[in-house]
Design an enzyme around this catalytic site. Structure first.
Site, PDB file in Angstrom:
ATOM      1  N   THR A 176     -32.293  20.395 -16.410  1.00 17.47           N
ATOM      2  CA  THR A 176     -31.741  21.514 -15.639  1.00 17.47           C
ATOM      3  C   THR A 176     -32.807  22.528 -15.252  1.00 17.47           C
ATOM      4  O   THR A 176     -32.733  23.135 -14.179  1.00 17.47           O
ATOM      5  CB  THR A 176     -30.618  22.187 -16.460  1.00 17.47           C
ATOM      6  OG1 THR A 176     -29.572  21.234 -16.614  1.00 17.47           O
ATOM      7  CG2 THR A 176     -30.048  23.414 -15.781  1.00 17.47           C
ATOM      8  N   THR A 192     -31.870  19.650 -21.692  1.00 16.56           N
ATOM      9  CA  THR A 192     -31.442  20.056 -23.036  1.00 16.56           C
ATOM     10  C   THR A 192     -30.564  19.013 -23.749  1.00 16.56           C
ATOM     11  O   THR A 192     -30.440  19.053 -24.959  1.00 16.56           O
ATOM     12  CB  THR A 192     -30.674  21.393 -22.976  1.00 16.56           C
ATOM     13  OG1 THR A 192     -29.535  21.233 -22.132  1.00 16.56           O
ATOM     14  CG2 THR A 192     -31.556  22.508 -22.470  1.00 16.56           C
TER      15      THR A 192
END
Ligand code: ASP
Length: 323
Positions: A13, A89
């Protein structure tokens, strides 16, 4: 004197953008986190490399091994004082732990990511990146193993886990907490690992599966591990380290076939131990030959077993390796 920091991007991201019309977050042709040296030059000289641009669910142990090799080569070829890796993540904790086990440097290796993509309101990527660079420049971050820096906190790889699907404080270290904090002025580290384990790994031929144990579980899924020819399995057991009675036969069959069975607890605090003597209890499992992984999560035990099984030239004693 300014330090030399190797900055390696892998995607996630932190490297993505939101499409404001569709609301979907994706990778784009040019990585928005690349070339931000002007934000970082105040802290360090940056040597920037793009290893991959992958969402982290696409990262496999094979990419982790490539990343490890890239670090080794780059550290050999350059004067590097610290390393920062940007990563999605979702599997960040797995890459962090893989590198923690398979690299052996005193210099800081710091992994960071973001929960909000680069053009979203409150994007946390550049902020986390600057903090990661500050930590990588800190003398106190040396000899700490691989560190994860997100949201003003510093965590150790062996313990860190993603706890929230969306919150910027998603990364937590159950049981122990962060080993340090980052403030506007300071990188403050208050804890060191007592021991680190390094294992060399050059190839990943074996396959390791993982199953979560649940109330009423039967033995058929363990049968399938055997039929699908996995080389090892990690079970996320119940409580102190127990399984339902019907799982026991499957475990026994795997162990008889020399397929190692490693047990962790599905509780995220505490340590799995062979305590209970009833059918399926941890003591019975230990007597059958189940290996208890001390204090790591299932996904990390899986990587550790994978690495342990790939020590083909000088095989490790798996029981000792996990203890
Ligand atoms: N799905 C994303 C990834 O891991 C999540 C993130 O980076 O925060 O690539």
């Amino acid at each position: 004197m300014k330090k030399n920091i190797l900055l390696v991007h892998t995607g996630g991201t932190i490297s993505m953008q939101i499409n404001n019309e569709t609301g979907s977050v994706t990778t784009s042709d040019s990585n928005p986190i690349m070339g931000l040296s002007s934000n970082l030059e105040k802290y360090a000289n940056i040597i920037e490399v793009e290893a991959f641009n992958l969402p982290s669910p696409h990262i496999t142990p094979y990419e982790m091994l490539q990343l490890k090799n890239l670090l080794v080569e780059s550290i050999k070829a350059n004067q590097v004082d610290g390393v920062v890796i940007t990563h999605g993540t979702d599997t960040l904790e797995e890459t962090a732990y893989f590198l923690d086990l398979t690299t052996n440097y005193d210099l800081p290796i710091v992994i960071t990511g973001a929960m909000r993509s680069s053009n979203e309101l409150g994007a946390d990527g550049v902020y986390n990146l600057v903090e990661a660079v500050r930590v990588a420049c800190s003398e106190d971050a040396r000899k700490k193993g691989v560190l994860v820096v997100m949201n003003d906190e510093i965590h150790q790889a062996f313990n860190i886990t993603k706890t929230s699907t969306s919150s910027v404080n998603t990364f937590q270290s159950p049981q122990y907490g962060p080993i340090g904090l980052i403030t506007k002025k300071l990188v403050h580290i208050h804890q060191s690992p007592i021991k680190r384990r390094y294992v060399e790994v050059n190839s990943l031929e074996k396959r390791v599966a993982m199953l979560k144990v649940y109330a009423g579980m039967e033995g058929d899924l363990l049968e399938s591990i055997f039929q699908l020819k996995y080389d090892g399995v990690v079970l996320e057991g119940l409580g102190q380290g127990n399984v339902p009675p019907k799982v026991v036969d499957g475990i026994q069959k795997l162990i008889e076939a020399k397929i190692p069975v490693v047990l962790v607890s599905r509780c995220f605090n505490g340590i799995a131990e062979p305590v209970y003597g009833y059918h399926g209890g941890g003591k019975m499992l230990e007597d059958l030959g189940v290996i208890f992984a001390t204090g790591i999560s299932g996904q990390k035990a899986r990587l550790k077993l994978l690495i342990g099984l790939n020590q083909v030239n000088s095989p490790v004693d798996l029981k000792e390796f996990f203890n």
